[in-house]
Design a protein around this motif. Structure first.
Motif, PDB file in Angstrom:
ATOM      1  N   PHE A  37       6.757  12.029   8.272  1.00 40.77           N
ATOM      2  CA  PHE A  37       5.644  11.272   7.679  1.00 40.77           C
ATOM      3  C   PHE A  37       5.387  11.761   6.257  1.00 40.77           C
ATOM      4  O   PHE A  37       5.185  10.965   5.337  1.00 40.77           O
ATOM      5  CB  PHE A  37       4.409  11.465   8.558  1.00 40.77           C
ATOM      6  N   MET A  38       5.412  13.077   6.065  1.00 38.34           N
ATOM      7  CA  MET A  38       5.189  13.659   4.744  1.00 38.34           C
ATOM      8  C   MET A  38       6.407  13.441   3.836  1.00 38.34           C
ATOM      9  O   MET A  38       6.266  13.046   2.682  1.00 38.34           O
ATOM     10  CB  MET A  38       4.886  15.150   4.846  1.00 38.34           C
ATOM     11  N   ARG A  39       7.609  13.679   4.362  1.00 34.64           N
ATOM     12  CA  ARG A  39       8.829  13.550   3.571  1.00 34.64           C
ATOM     13  C   ARG A  39       9.037  12.125   3.068  1.00 34.64           C
ATOM     14  O   ARG A  39       9.437  11.906   1.927  1.00 34.64           O
ATOM     15  CB  ARG A  39      10.045  13.981   4.398  1.00 34.64           C
ATOM     16  N   ALA A  40       8.759  11.131   3.910  1.00 27.08           N
ATOM     17  CA  ALA A  40       8.963   9.732   3.527  1.00 27.08           C
ATOM     18  C   ALA A  40       7.859   9.221   2.608  1.00 27.08           C
ATOM     19  O   ALA A  40       7.960   8.132   2.061  1.00 27.08           O
ATOM     20  CB  ALA A  40       9.053   8.865   4.785  1.00 27.08           C
ATOM     21  N   ARG A  73      10.551  -1.171   9.363  1.00 31.02           N
ATOM     22  CA  ARG A  73      11.765  -1.731   8.764  1.00 31.02           C
ATOM     23  C   ARG A  73      11.478  -2.958   7.899  1.00 31.02           C
ATOM     24  O   ARG A  73      12.092  -3.141   6.859  1.00 31.02           O
ATOM     25  CB  ARG A  73      12.779  -2.111   9.850  1.00 31.02           C
ATOM     26  N   SER A  74      10.566  -3.802   8.341  1.00 30.58           N
ATOM     27  CA  SER A  74      10.302  -5.065   7.643  1.00 30.58           C
ATOM     28  C   SER A  74       9.278  -4.934   6.526  1.00 30.58           C
ATOM     29  O   SER A  74       9.358  -5.630   5.520  1.00 30.58           O
ATOM     30  CB  SER A  74       9.792  -6.112   8.640  1.00 30.58           C
ATOM     31  N   GLY A  75       8.285  -4.094   6.726  1.00 29.92           N
ATOM     32  CA  GLY A  75       7.209  -3.991   5.751  1.00 29.92           C
ATOM     33  C   GLY A  75       6.391  -5.276   5.727  1.00 29.92           C
ATOM     34  O   GLY A  75       6.487  -6.113   6.616  1.00 29.92           O
ATOM     35  N   GLY A  84      -0.098  -4.444   0.921  1.00 26.49           N
ATOM     36  CA  GLY A  84       1.081  -4.470   1.766  1.00 26.49           C
ATOM     37  C   GLY A  84       1.835  -3.154   1.783  1.00 26.49           C
ATOM     38  O   GLY A  84       1.415  -2.161   1.195  1.00 26.49           O
ATOM     39  N   MET A  85       2.950  -3.174   2.486  1.00 22.08           N
ATOM     40  CA  MET A  85       3.759  -1.975   2.662  1.00 22.08           C
ATOM     41  C   MET A  85       5.226  -2.338   2.480  1.00 22.08           C
ATOM     42  O   MET A  85       5.668  -3.378   2.982  1.00 22.08           O
ATOM     43  CB  MET A  85       3.538  -1.422   4.077  1.00 22.08           C
ATOM     44  N   PRO A  86       5.998  -1.492   1.793  1.00 19.85           N
ATOM     45  CA  PRO A  86       7.427  -1.779   1.677  1.00 19.85           C
ATOM     46  C   PRO A  86       8.127  -1.509   3.000  1.00 19.85           C
ATOM     47  O   PRO A  86       7.635  -0.740   3.828  1.00 19.85           O
ATOM     48  CB  PRO A  86       7.894  -0.786   0.606  1.00 19.85           C
ATOM     49  N   GLY A  87       9.265  -2.139   3.201  1.00 20.33           N
ATOM     50  CA  GLY A  87      10.094  -1.823   4.354  1.00 20.33           C
ATOM     51  C   GLY A  87      10.910  -0.575   4.068  1.00 20.33           C
ATOM     52  O   GLY A  87      11.235  -0.286   2.918  1.00 20.33           O
ATOM     53  N   PHE A  88      11.213   0.191   5.107  1.00 22.99           N
ATOM     54  CA  PHE A  88      12.009   1.404   4.963  1.00 22.99           C
ATOM     55  C   PHE A  88      13.273   1.257   5.798  1.00 22.99           C
ATOM     56  O   PHE A  88      13.200   1.105   7.018  1.00 22.99           O
ATOM     57  CB  PHE A  88      11.217   2.633   5.431  1.00 22.99           C
ATOM     58  N   VAL A  92      16.539   5.616   4.762  1.00 25.22           N
ATOM     59  CA  VAL A  92      15.362   6.343   4.278  1.00 25.22           C
ATOM     60  C   VAL A  92      14.658   7.046   5.434  1.00 25.22           C
ATOM     61  O   VAL A  92      14.302   8.218   5.344  1.00 25.22           O
ATOM     62  CB  VAL A  92      14.392   5.388   3.548  1.00 25.22           C
ATOM     63  N   VAL A  93      14.438   6.324   6.526  1.00 27.25           N
ATOM     64  CA  VAL A  93      13.782   6.862   7.725  1.00 27.25           C
ATOM     65  C   VAL A  93      14.626   6.436   8.919  1.00 27.25           C
ATOM     66  O   VAL A  93      14.719   5.239   9.215  1.00 27.25           O
ATOM     67  CB  VAL A  93      12.334   6.331   7.872  1.00 27.25           C
ATOM     68  N   THR A  94      15.258   7.395   9.580  1.00 27.91           N
ATOM     69  CA  THR A  94      16.133   7.069  10.716  1.00 27.91           C
ATOM     70  C   THR A  94      15.324   6.539  11.896  1.00 27.91           C
ATOM     71  O   THR A  94      14.095   6.696  11.945  1.00 27.91           O
ATOM     72  CB  THR A  94      16.918   8.309  11.174  1.00 27.91           C
ATOM     73  N   ASP A  95      16.009   5.941  12.860  1.00 28.72           N
ATOM     74  CA  ASP A  95      15.336   5.457  14.072  1.00 28.72           C
ATOM     75  C   ASP A  95      14.632   6.591  14.798  1.00 28.72           C
ATOM     76  O   ASP A  95      13.523   6.428  15.308  1.00 28.72           O
ATOM     77  CB  ASP A  95      16.326   4.773  15.019  1.00 28.72           C
ATOM     78  N   GLN A  96      15.278   7.762  14.840  1.00 31.91           N
ATOM     79  CA  GLN A  96      14.646   8.910  15.492  1.00 31.91           C
ATOM     80  C   GLN A  96      13.401   9.340  14.742  1.00 31.91           C
ATOM     81  O   GLN A  96      12.380   9.676  15.338  1.00 31.91           O
ATOM     82  CB  GLN A  96      15.628  10.082  15.621  1.00 31.91           C
ATOM     83  N   GLU A  97      13.447   9.322  13.430  1.00 29.06           N
ATOM     84  CA  GLU A  97      12.269   9.687  12.637  1.00 29.06           C
ATOM     85  C   GLU A  97      11.133   8.686  12.832  1.00 29.06           C
ATOM     86  O   GLU A  97       9.964   9.073  12.878  1.00 29.06           O
ATOM     87  CB  GLU A  97      12.625   9.798  11.159  1.00 29.06           C
TER      88      GLU A  97
END
Length: 122
Positions: A37-40, A73-75, A84-88, A92-97
């Motif tokens: 959460f912090m890293r992204a 993923r979609s944002g 709004g929010m960008p998609g990642f 950038v952020v793996t499924d596990q993350e």
């Protein structure tokens, strides 16, 4: 009639699959989620404990993992710095993350009620 029966079977199978936790959800780590959460950079808009700010308040959090992953993923369509929010992407952020971040947000307590905060009640 056959089409209706087939639709009902497929619908039931879909609900059963959705009810079963994914492998990522089963091994999700709130501690790793806080780090991701912090890293992204999620904290920049959502606050370090999901309290919100420029972005939406995320804690307490109850969105199912699959819906959360689609959202991440979609944002927000047509997002901008104003709203709004960008998609990642997974780069950038793996499924596990994503699963870990969801576990972190789910681990955060709900804020206290206004009447329970002495400074807000003269």
């Amino acid at each position: 009639m056959k089409h209706l029966l087939l639709a009902m079977v497929l619908l039931a199978a879909g609900f059963q699959a959705a009810a079963q936790p994914s492998a990522n959800a089963a091994r999700a780590s709130a501690a790793n989620g806080q780090t991701a959460f912090m890293r992204a950079g999620c904290y920049a808009c959502h606050g370090t404990v999901g309290q919100g700010g420029a972005g939406a308040r995320l804690a307490p959090f109850t969105l199912p993992l699959e819906a959360f992953q689609i959202w991440v993923r979609s944002g927000t369509p047509g997002w901008g710095f104003i709203s709004g929010m960008p998609g990642f992407t997974a780069a950038v952020v793996t499924d596990q993350e994503v699963a870990d971040i969801r576990a972190y947000l789910a681990s955060l307590p709900a804020p206290r009620a206004v009447q329970d905060i002495p400074l807000l009640n003269p």
